[in-house]
Design a protein around this motif. Structure first.
Motif, short mmCIF file in Angstrom:
data_model
loop_
_atom_site.label_atom_id
_atom_site.label_comp_id
_atom_site.label_asym_id
_atom_site.label_seq_id
_atom_site.Cartn_x
_atom_site.Cartn_y
_atom_site.Cartn_z
N ARG A 80 0.85 -1.18 0.00
CA ARG A 80 0.00 0.00 0.00
C ARG A 80 0.89 1.25 0.00
O ARG A 80 2.00 1.23 0.52
CB ARG A 80 -0.90 0.06 1.22
N GLU A 89 -3.28 0.74 -3.49
CA GLU A 89 -2.60 -0.55 -3.53
C GLU A 89 -1.88 -0.72 -4.86
O GLU A 89 -2.45 -0.49 -5.92
CB GLU A 89 -3.62 -1.68 -3.35
N SER A 91 -0.80 -2.42 -7.97
CA SER A 91 -1.34 -3.53 -8.76
C SER A 91 -0.34 -4.04 -9.79
O SER A 91 -0.46 -5.14 -10.29
CB SER A 91 -2.64 -3.12 -9.45
N THR A 113 -7.85 2.11 -2.62
CA THR A 113 -8.44 1.18 -1.66
C THR A 113 -9.27 1.92 -0.63
O THR A 113 -10.26 1.43 -0.15
CB THR A 113 -7.38 0.34 -0.93
N GLU A 114 -8.86 3.14 -0.25
CA GLU A 114 -9.59 3.95 0.71
C GLU A 114 -9.49 5.41 0.31
O GLU A 114 -8.48 5.83 -0.22
CB GLU A 114 -9.00 3.80 2.12
#
Length: 120
Positions: A80, A89, A91, A113-114
């Protein structure tokens, strides 16, 4: 031309487990990166699933976050990155070479992600 990364961020390693065997994140490491693209609203594109006339399609999320990291900072898929109040994140991690053929930096494509409000 060497990469000059100036944007502060944190790398949080993945792939660790707690005492119960549950996947966990490691301690955050301060880092510097270069931001190529940072769009938290990942776009969905229509992709043909077959070549027949059935008009079958699927949606594919296109990575809208691309960061460059000097080789000084080890980063892997699944790690992260905390940047601008958001947690993303990795990838994909692609090594990029200098004109001389040396490993100069890593190109890291990320997915959100957030959001900034959820990382607190």
């Amino acid at each position: 031309m060497p990469l000059y990364a100036r944007t502060p961020c944190q790398i949080i390693p993945a792939g660790l487990f707690d005492e119960y065997g549950t996947p966990a994140l490691g301690a955050a490491q301060d880092a510097l990166c270069a931001v190529v693209k940072f769009d938290l609203a990942a776009a969905k594109t229509s992709v043909r699933t077959d070549s027949s006339a059935s008009r079958g399609t699927a949606e594919e999320i296109v990575p809208a976050i691309r960061l460059l990291f000097p080789t000084l900072y080890p980063i892997r898929i699944g790690d992260r990155v905390r940047l601008f109040g958001a947690l993303v994140e990795a990838s994909s991690v692609q090594p990029r070479l200098a004109v001389s053929g040396e490993h100069d930096h890593n190109q890291v494509d990320c997915i959100a992600t957030e959001s900034a409000g959820e990382t607190g």
